[in-house]
Design an enzyme around this catalytic site. Structure first.
Site, PDB file in Angstrom:
ATOM      1  N   ARG A  19      -0.249  -5.094  10.929  1.00 38.29           N
ATOM      2  CA  ARG A  19       1.200  -4.885  10.703  1.00 38.29           C
ATOM      3  C   ARG A  19       1.950  -4.601  11.995  1.00 38.29           C
ATOM      4  NH1 ARG A  19      -2.022  -3.909   7.416  1.00 38.29           N
ATOM      5  NH2 ARG A  19      -1.883  -4.741   5.312  1.00 38.29           N
ATOM      6  N   CYS A  25      -0.162   4.455   5.844  1.00 41.66           N
ATOM      7  CA  CYS A  25      -0.174   4.425   7.299  1.00 41.66           C
ATOM      8  C   CYS A  25       1.082   5.041   7.867  1.00 41.66           C
ATOM      9  CB  CYS A  25      -0.246   2.981   7.788  1.00 41.66           C
ATOM     10  SG  CYS A  25      -1.916   2.410   7.961  1.00 41.66           S
ATOM     11  N   CYS A  81      -5.824   5.068   5.995  1.00 42.66           N
ATOM     12  CA  CYS A  81      -5.488   3.882   5.201  1.00 42.66           C
ATOM     13  C   CYS A  81      -6.721   3.194   4.639  1.00 42.66           C
ATOM     14  CB  CYS A  81      -4.705   2.904   6.068  1.00 42.66           C
ATOM     15  SG  CYS A  81      -4.081   1.514   5.131  1.00 42.66           S
ATOM     16  N   SER A 122       3.869   0.462  10.323  1.00 36.35           N
ATOM     17  CA  SER A 122       4.799   0.576   9.191  1.00 36.35           C
ATOM     18  C   SER A 122       5.815   1.690   9.418  1.00 36.35           C
ATOM     19  CB  SER A 122       4.050   0.779   7.868  1.00 36.35           C
ATOM     20  OG  SER A 122       3.340  -0.400   7.547  1.00 36.35           O
ATOM     21  N   CYS A 167      -5.597  -1.160   6.243  1.00 38.53           N
ATOM     22  CA  CYS A 167      -5.912  -1.455   7.652  1.00 38.53           C
ATOM     23  C   CYS A 167      -7.008  -0.478   8.052  1.00 38.53           C
ATOM     24  CB  CYS A 167      -4.686  -1.363   8.539  1.00 38.53           C
ATOM     25  SG  CYS A 167      -3.900   0.227   8.569  1.00 38.53           S
ATOM     26  N   HIS A 196      -7.226   2.477  12.710  1.00 38.10           N
ATOM     27  CA  HIS A 196      -7.020   3.843  13.192  1.00 38.10           C
ATOM     28  C   HIS A 196      -8.279   4.411  13.848  1.00 38.10           C
ATOM     29  CE1 HIS A 196      -3.000   4.048  11.560  1.00 38.10           C
ATOM     30  NE2 HIS A 196      -3.458   3.527  10.447  1.00 38.10           N
ATOM     31  N   GLU A 242       0.864  -1.168   0.000  1.00 36.56           N
ATOM     32  CA  GLU A 242       0.000   0.000   0.000  1.00 36.56           C
ATOM     33  C   GLU A 242       0.907   1.227   0.000  1.00 36.56           C
ATOM     34  OE1 GLU A 242      -2.508   3.075   0.420  1.00 36.56           O
ATOM     35  OE2 GLU A 242      -0.746   2.759   1.642  1.00 36.56           O
TER      36      GLU A 242
HETATM   37 NI1  NFE Z   1      -2.261   0.957   6.230  1.00 39.40          NI
HETATM   38 FE1  NFE Z   1      -1.659  -0.231   9.090  1.00 39.40          FE
HETATM   39  C1  NFE Z   1      -1.740  -1.847   9.766  1.00 39.40           C
HETATM   40  C2  NFE Z   1      -1.711   0.572  10.712  1.00 39.40           C
HETATM   41  S1  NFE Z   1       0.356   0.249   8.921  1.00 39.40           S
HETATM   42  S2  NFE Z   1      -1.892  -0.848   6.962  1.00 39.40           S
HETATM   43  O1  NFE Z   1      -1.832  -2.935  10.065  1.00 39.40           O
HETATM   44  O2  NFE Z   1      -1.760   1.051  11.682  1.00 39.40           O
HETATM   45  O3  NFE Z   1       1.414  -0.416   9.487  1.00 39.40           O
END
Ligand code: NFE
Ligand code: MG
Length: 565
Positions: free
Chosen positions: A477, A547, A61, A500, A64, A68, A14
């Site tokens: 992640r 992210c 994002c 990330s 995921c 958030h 992504e």
């Molecule tokens: Ni956009 Fe996410 C996950 C978050 S990034 S994918 O899982 O927080 O590492």
């Protein structure tokens, strides 16, 4: 100095990621990880009502999608010292489990399997042998000769028509592709079938989250999902039964197909359990809270340093000072105004772009550190915390994987997990464990409702003056945390420290490399024009750049040089 290879953009992730490596004697000797996009979520939250922050942060994002939202409401609830109704915890936990399983399935089959699986070679397979092989590693009822034959014919018609769609431009025939045609056919078939099963997991997210991908039912203080067993318009027993049916299907796929494919492919590439070690300090946060306060969890969290499981230090609650006090972000090599390493509550996000300077600033990603150290986050970190804390659900699936690998002639221990293939295996182990835990949390929710508890929400009250909170969540992640400072009921600072970001972090003020960078050192590169090995190691982290930087250049300034491979 060795030969420099720039992979930009690195795809099947992504967002926009650039990776530079220096190769000498067929091995990577130096590496840089650079986030090539900037958005602005942290900045635009300032001055807003903390109760709506989750709606903004959730748009960080499209992958995921739930995480958030959850981390944001947890941060505000933490600032206010709130306790949540049990139903709210369980509903959120079910969303988290279903989303994580969907994400892990898609990551393995659709984002990374093609680093290991040669689609064109699958045309040469004998479907009967593929079926025999598949049946020898799994009792999944889908693995019939007819199934594999059908997939091979479908693939043949794609290739003959010249329209191979998502399979175009792969590194087919690369000398590092080593699977026999029969295994390639098995993986291609499961690639297609995985599309159907990930959808079932999305339906569970929609049942509890109102819709998918971006959920609608979280709220500071609980969930906006009315529960009434006698009402068709609310969460009721019929919806819970539907969720159970879907979760059982996903469990069947994860535990009978996904994990076995990773073990089988991993054993055929056993050298990759020795490559891609990198940063072996690990961080995971506890998740799946079992009580109203967030002091008991079904997933363990903590830290491990230097790859030594004896250093395990747990994170025990949503309020644990061990986590709250030890996170900082450095911007010494990031395109932001230099402010020195900062704790997130004092974090500053002021863009200052310089172009790619390997010895200076070279990424939009900040460099998060725990006790000043770079940390690897993600399913591997989570599984290692589970092993270190003797967490039964983790041990069950770690033992399963190790026994199965042994039967295939490969002896795996914890040491092999610190690797590129180890990260894939840990993700599959985590998915298998979540398949069990999702059903457990569905039972907990059902029992709690049967006891007559229908509560879903507690009203938040914002005091005068300043309060601070952190909300964390073990996202697909890895360790995600949102940090909020609320002044007179409005957001005065908001920082997201994202999985990330931990993993793709650039160097910090001490020159310490981030996990992507460190893990590339020593990777073989047999064909510099086709750096498949770089993709293998970077994909094993499941990167998400949206992210990681969660911050777009509104003026449209050029921020990337594209050198497509
Ligand atoms: Ni956009 Fe996410 C996950 C978050 S990034 S994918 O899982 O927080 O590492
Ligand atoms: Mg941030």
């Amino acid at each position: 100095m060795g030969k420099r290879i720039t992979v930009d953009p690195l795809t099947r992730i992504e967002g926009h990621l650039r990776i530079d490596v220096e190769v000498d004697g067929g091995k990577v000797v130096n590496a840089w990880s650079s986030a090539q996009m900037w958005r602005g979520i942290e900045v635009i939250l300032k001055g807003r009502d903390p109760r709506v922050a989750w709606m903004f942060t959730q748009r960080i994002c499209g992958v995921c999608t739930t995480v958030h939202a959850i981390a944001s409401v947890r941060a505000v609830e933490n600032a206010l010292g709130m306790e949540l109704p049990l139903n709210a915890q369980y509903v959120r936990n079910l969303i988290l489990c279903a989303h994580a399983m969907q994400d892990h399935i898609v990551h393995f089959y659709h984002l990374s399997a093609l680093d290991w699986v040669d689609i064109l070679s699958a045309l040469k397979a004998d479907p009967k042998k593929t079926a025999e092989l598949a049946q020898s590693i799994s009792d999944w009822e889908g693995n019939s000769v007819t199934y594999f034959k059908g997939v091979q014919e479908q693939l043949k018609s794609f290739v003959e028509s010249g329209q191979i769609g998502p399979f175009a431009n792969g590194y087919w025939g690369h000398p590092q592709m080593k699977l026999p045609p029969e295994v390639n056919l098995l993986a291609v078939a499961h690639y297609l079938t995985a599309l159907e099963y990930q959808r079932e997991a999305c339906k569970v997210v929609a049942i509890f989250g109102g819709k998918n991908p971006h959920i609608q039912t979280v709220v500071v203080g609980g969930v906006a999902l009315a529960i009434n067993p006698d009402n068709e318009a609310t969460l009721n027993m019929e919806r819970i039964d539907l969720a159970r049916e879907l979760l059982l299907k996903v469990k069947d796929f994860v535990q009978k197909v996904y994990i076995n494919d990773v073990i089988a492919i991993g054993c055929l590439y056993k050298d990759w359990f020795k490559i891609g070690r990198g940063v072996v300090n690990y961080l995971a946060v506890p998740d799946l809270p079992l009580d109203t306060k967030g002091t008991k969890f079904d997933l363990p969290g903590g830290t491990i340093f230097n790859g030594d499981l004896n250093t395990y230090h747990p994170i025990k609650s949503f309020n644990d000072p061990y986590f709250k006090e030890n996170v900082s972000e450095s911007v010494a090599h990031s395109w932001y105004k230099n402010v020195g390493p900062r704790h997130p509550w004092r974090g500053v996000t002021k863009p200052e772009y310089t172009d790619f300077q390997p010895d200076g600033k070279y990424s939009w990603s900040k460099a998060p550190r725990f006790k000043g150290k770079p940390m690897q986050v993600g399913p591997l970190a989570q599984v290692l915390m589970g092993i270190a804390s003797k967490h039964e659900p983790t041990l069950k699936w770690v033992n399963y994987a190790m026994n199965k690998a042994k039967a295939l002639g490969v002896s795996l221990g914890v040491n092999e997990l610190h690797s590129t293939m180890g990260r894939h295996l840990a993700r599959a182990i985590r998915a298998a464990m979540l398949a069990d835990l999702a059903l457990k949390h569905l039972d907990l929710l059902e029992k709690n409702i049967a006891r007559g508890d229908l509560s879903i929400y507690v009203e938040p009250e914002f005091p005068k003056g300043t309060v601070k909170g952190v909300g964390f969540h073990e996202a697909p992640r890895g360790a995600l945390s949102h940090w909020v400072v609320i002044r007179h009921g409005l957001i005065s600072n908001y920082q997201c420290v994202v999985p990330s970001t931990w993993n793709m972090s650039p160097r910090d003020e001490k020159g310490q490399k981030g996990p992507y960078e460190a893990s590339l050192i020593g990777n073989p590169i047999v064909e510099p024009e086709k750096p498949l090995e770089v993709l293998r190691t970077i994909h094993s982290f499941d990167p998400c750049i949206a992210c990681a930087v969660h911050l777009v250049d509104a003026k449209g300034n050029p921020i990337t040089r594209v050198k497509a491979l």
